[in-house]
Scaffold this motif. Structure first.
Motif, short mmCIF file in Angstrom:
data_model
loop_
_atom_site.label_atom_id
_atom_site.label_comp_id
_atom_site.label_asym_id
_atom_site.label_seq_id
_atom_site.Cartn_x
_atom_site.Cartn_y
_atom_site.Cartn_z
N LEU A 116 2.85 -4.95 -4.53
CA LEU A 116 2.66 -3.97 -3.55
C LEU A 116 3.43 -3.02 -3.97
O LEU A 116 4.62 -2.86 -4.66
CB LEU A 116 3.34 -4.54 -2.15
N GLY A 117 3.14 -1.69 -3.24
CA GLY A 117 3.54 -0.59 -3.51
C GLY A 117 3.61 0.36 -2.29
O GLY A 117 2.55 0.39 -1.59
N PHE A 118 4.59 0.93 -1.75
CA PHE A 118 4.87 1.73 -0.46
C PHE A 118 5.01 3.26 -0.69
O PHE A 118 6.06 3.53 -1.51
CB PHE A 118 5.91 1.15 0.24
N ALA A 119 4.23 4.19 -0.33
CA ALA A 119 4.52 5.48 -0.58
C ALA A 119 4.03 6.40 0.63
O ALA A 119 3.15 5.90 1.09
CB ALA A 119 3.80 5.93 -1.95
N THR A 120 4.78 7.33 0.99
CA THR A 120 4.46 8.41 1.80
C THR A 120 4.56 9.70 0.99
O THR A 120 5.39 10.29 0.78
CB THR A 120 5.33 8.47 3.07
N LEU A 170 -4.23 10.02 3.28
CA LEU A 170 -3.52 10.90 4.10
C LEU A 170 -2.19 11.17 3.46
O LEU A 170 -1.39 10.28 3.15
CB LEU A 170 -3.54 10.80 5.64
N ALA A 171 -1.83 12.59 3.34
CA ALA A 171 -0.53 12.79 3.24
C ALA A 171 0.25 12.54 4.22
O ALA A 171 -0.12 12.47 5.61
CB ALA A 171 -0.25 14.32 2.33
N TYR A 172 1.69 12.42 4.29
CA TYR A 172 2.75 12.29 5.37
C TYR A 172 2.38 11.11 6.07
O TYR A 172 3.13 10.82 7.12
CB TYR A 172 2.60 13.39 6.27
N GLU A 173 1.59 9.98 5.55
CA GLU A 173 1.67 8.85 6.34
C GLU A 173 1.69 7.69 5.01
O GLU A 173 1.03 7.67 4.22
CB GLU A 173 0.07 8.69 6.91
N GLU A 174 2.47 6.65 5.55
CA GLU A 174 2.57 5.78 4.59
C GLU A 174 1.18 5.01 4.27
O GLU A 174 0.37 4.57 4.91
CB GLU A 174 3.67 4.57 5.18
N ALA A 175 1.38 4.78 2.62
CA ALA A 175 0.10 4.19 2.18
C ALA A 175 0.53 2.98 1.58
O ALA A 175 1.55 2.85 0.95
CB ALA A 175 -0.65 5.04 1.25
N GLN A 176 0.00 1.59 1.73
CA GLN A 176 0.39 0.55 0.88
C GLN A 176 -0.80 -0.01 0.17
O GLN A 176 -1.75 0.08 0.22
CB GLN A 176 0.30 -0.63 2.11
N PHE A 177 -0.08 0.12 -1.34
CA PHE A 177 -0.89 -0.39 -2.50
C PHE A 177 -0.79 -1.55 -2.71
O PHE A 177 0.25 -2.13 -2.50
CB PHE A 177 -0.34 0.44 -3.63
N GLU A 178 -1.80 -2.27 -3.06
CA GLU A 178 -1.93 -3.80 -3.23
C GLU A 178 -2.52 -4.11 -4.85
O GLU A 178 -3.63 -3.38 -4.82
CB GLU A 178 -2.61 -4.48 -2.16
N GLY A 179 -2.10 -4.95 -5.50
CA GLY A 179 -2.64 -5.34 -6.72
C GLY A 179 -2.55 -6.68 -6.96
O GLY A 179 -1.68 -7.32 -6.60
N TRP A 180 -3.62 -7.15 -7.66
CA TRP A 180 -3.86 -8.59 -8.05
C TRP A 180 -4.77 -8.83 -9.31
O TRP A 180 -5.60 -8.04 -9.63
CB TRP A 180 -4.16 -9.49 -6.72
N GLY A 193 -7.29 -3.86 -7.05
CA GLY A 193 -6.14 -3.32 -6.09
C GLY A 193 -6.93 -2.44 -4.98
O GLY A 193 -8.13 -2.26 -4.94
N GLN A 194 -6.22 -2.29 -4.01
CA GLN A 194 -6.65 -1.32 -2.85
C GLN A 194 -5.51 -0.56 -2.22
O GLN A 194 -4.29 -0.76 -2.32
CB GLN A 194 -7.29 -2.12 -1.75
#
Length: 238
Positions: A116-120, A170-180, A193-194
């Motif tokens: 998982l990756g978390f980014a804003t 969207l920018a300024y909103e947290e996005a969760q990256f998922e990879g498998w 991933g998504q």
């Protein structure tokens, strides 16, 4: 969400004994990047600040070592732990490297078999107004899928990586990256991933990666470094 604690990079020759200070330097540079693309001071103030930053850059330039610092370095096995960006190998990575001011950095987490990756992403990463640039998302997926490959014990360089943009991220909103990982062969690992943002999938990713063992990765990094040094020597007439 605050940044995670900076992991130990004492094994890296450029950070040994100074990683706290180096992280603070990177943090202030991140702040400068954000402010430089979102403010409009007067011409006089802009010129004055540019002169000040030129002095800082000139001082930093005096600390460039004769031998280039490695961009990638294999951490000792005993300190290669989940939670350190890809085993602490890439402190200057532009996506997850805490010491690269181009990086947020994206925060990695592991829920095997998923990475998982978390980014804003803020203003410096915008493409269309209010949206994260697609190239930024592609670079982030390259790391997220590589992290998923690492969980499966099949790591190596990217062969192919593609994205399907379903909705704007969207920018300024947290996005969760998922990879498998979806498949592992003798020579290749295939991953998907998504991005999930606000409960909605905005981007889907699919990648193919070559498989190299730990020693081969180290040799590849060493070879690229030698090539860089030879190219630099040629350019300078050395």
């Amino acid at each position: 969400m605050p940044l995670p604690p900076v992991p130990s990079f004492e094994h890296h020759p450029g950070l040994r004994g100074r990683q706290v200070e180096a992280f603070e330097l990177a943090q202030q540079l991140r702040r400068l990047i954000r402010l430089s693309v979102s403010t409009a001071p007067t011409p006089e103030a802009t010129a004055r600040m540019a002169a000040t930053l030129r002095e800082v850059a000139d001082e930093l330039d005096g600390y460039v070592p004769d031998e280039p610092l490695p961009r990638f370095i294999m951490a000792p096995l005993e300190v290669t732990t989940i939670g350190v960006p890809l085993g602490g190998a890439m402190p200057y990575d532009p996506v997850v490297g805490p010491f690269n001011p181009l990086s947020l950095p994206v925060r990695l987490a592991f829920e095997p078999p998923k990475a998982l990756g978390f980014a804003t992403f803020g203003v410096a990463y915008e493409g269309a107004p209010g949206c994260v640039h697609g190239a930024v998302l592609l670079a982030t997926f390259d790391i997220i899928l590589t992290a998923a490959n690492a969980i499966a014990g099949a790591t190596g360089p990217t062969v192919r990586l593609g994205l399907h943009f379903r909705k704007p991220t969207l920018a300024y909103e947290e996005a969760q990256f998922e990879g498998w990982v979806t498949e592992v062969t003798d020579r290749r690992v295939f991953s998907k991933g998504q991005i999930v943002q606000g409960g909605v999938v905005t981007v889907e990713a699919e990648g193919e990666f070559a498989i190299l063992n730990r020693d081969a990765v180290g040799r590849m990094a060493s070879g690229r470094r030698q090539a860089f040094e030879q190219e630099s020597a040629t350019e300078t007439g050395g």
